[in-house]
Design an enzyme around this catalytic site. Structure first.
Site, PDB file in Angstrom:
ATOM      1  N   LYS A 145      -3.130   3.720   1.257  1.00 38.70           N
ATOM      2  CA  LYS A 145      -3.300   4.973   1.482  1.00 38.70           C
ATOM      3  C   LYS A 145      -4.096   4.670   3.039  1.00 38.70           C
ATOM      4  O   LYS A 145      -3.146   4.045   3.678  1.00 38.70           O
ATOM      5  CB  LYS A 145      -5.192   5.671   0.564  1.00 38.70           C
ATOM      6  CG  LYS A 145      -4.573   6.286  -1.251  1.00 38.70           C
ATOM      7  CD  LYS A 145      -5.686   7.088  -1.460  1.00 38.70           C
ATOM      8  CE  LYS A 145      -5.395   7.331  -2.333  1.00 38.70           C
ATOM      9  NZ  LYS A 145      -6.173   8.222  -3.293  1.00 38.70           N
ATOM     10  N   SER A 194      -7.333   7.179 -11.092  1.00 41.04           N
ATOM     11  CA  SER A 194      -8.487   6.423 -11.778  1.00 41.04           C
ATOM     12  C   SER A 194      -8.023   5.786 -12.758  1.00 41.04           C
ATOM     13  O   SER A 194      -8.431   5.359 -13.670  1.00 41.04           O
ATOM     14  CB  SER A 194      -9.615   7.173 -11.676  1.00 41.04           C
ATOM     15  OG  SER A 194     -10.478   7.664 -10.245  1.00 41.04           O
TER      16      SER A 194
END
Ligand code: PGA
Length: 252
Positions: free
Chosen positions: A12, A214
């Site tokens: 990211k 996650s």
């Protein structure tokens, strides 16, 4: 069945050039002996070239997090597929939920990106996933199958060998809340059915469907043990060598 296992890190908007190269230096040594899976890191654009250089001769591949679907031109602030190939990328993440949510990306645009990526020899990872609200209404399979159908529109069966799909339930991204292995597998199975509907069973059986949301060292083993989970797309836990190494070296 020859499904590729893809263990990918999506960094990211994290890591400067120095931070990125330091991380891959740690990864490449520790992963040198790992076989039987494709290992992939997707740094921000500014670190791609430096990471490509650091990865030379290693078994780790390079991917980008996005592209703009034009060869070149007056598109201020955008990065073309040609530039990604030039920087050493083999993969590109497309349609990530953060792109859909914050940058207004919709399926036809993502589909266009996918076609252009393939035309440039890049392997797209098409991200799909439902919101918590959609799941609450029991619409997760409908929502995700629309994303799959629209995202893959106009793609030939032959090109599918270069396409991977990542199922990333939006409610599980960055929240610490993972889909249970059973929930993940159920969705992956449904996605594989969608791919079968479009391209037939042989292509469906050979398409890698990754899970994201996650993924951590302590849940990767049971996720990877699911029959339709063919890899993971890892955000937060791919930013440190220790946790990403453990994830890539999952035990099945
Ligand atoms: P996360 O992100 O692992 O931090 O939940 C996954 C992703 O967005 O690809």
């Amino acid at each position: 069945m020859t499904r590729k296992i893809i263990m990918a890190g999506n960094w990211k908007m994290y890591k400067t050039v120095d931070e990125a190269t330091e991380l891959v230096e740690q990864l490449k040594e520790a992963l040198a002996d790992v076989t039987g899976r494709e290992i992939l890191v997707c740094p921000p654009f500014t670190a791609l070239s430096a990471v490509a250089q650091a990865l030379e001769g290693s078994n780790i591949q390079l991917g980008a997090q996005n592209l703009y679907p034009a060869e070149e031109g007056a598109y201020t602030g955008e990065i073309s597929p040609r530039m990604l190939v030039d920087a050493g990328c083999r993969y590109v993440i497309l349609g990530h939920s953060e792109r859909r949510q914050y940058f207004g990306e919709i399926d036809p645009f993502i589909n266009h990106k996918l076609q252009v990526a393939l035309a440039h020899g890049l392997r797209p990872i098409l991200c799909v996933g439902e919101t918590l609200e959609q799941r609450g209404e029991g619409r997760q399979k409908t929502v995700v199958s629309m994303q799959v159908y629209r995202g893959l529109q106009g793609i030939g069966a032959e090109a599918m060998k270069d396409v991977a799909i990542a199922y990333e339930p939006i409610w599980a991204i960055g929240t610490g809340q993972t889909a249970t292995p059973g929930q993940a597998n159920e969705m992956h199975w449904a996605i594989r059915n969608n791919v079968e509907g479009l391209f037939g069973s042989e292509v469906a059986q050979e398409t890698s469907i990754m899970y994201g949301g996650s993924v951590k060292p302590d849940n990767v083993d049971e996720l990877m043990a699911q029959p339709d989970v063919d890899g993971v797309l890892v955000g937060g836990a791919s930013l440190s060598a220790e946790s990403f190494l453990r994830i890539v070296k999952f035990q099945s």
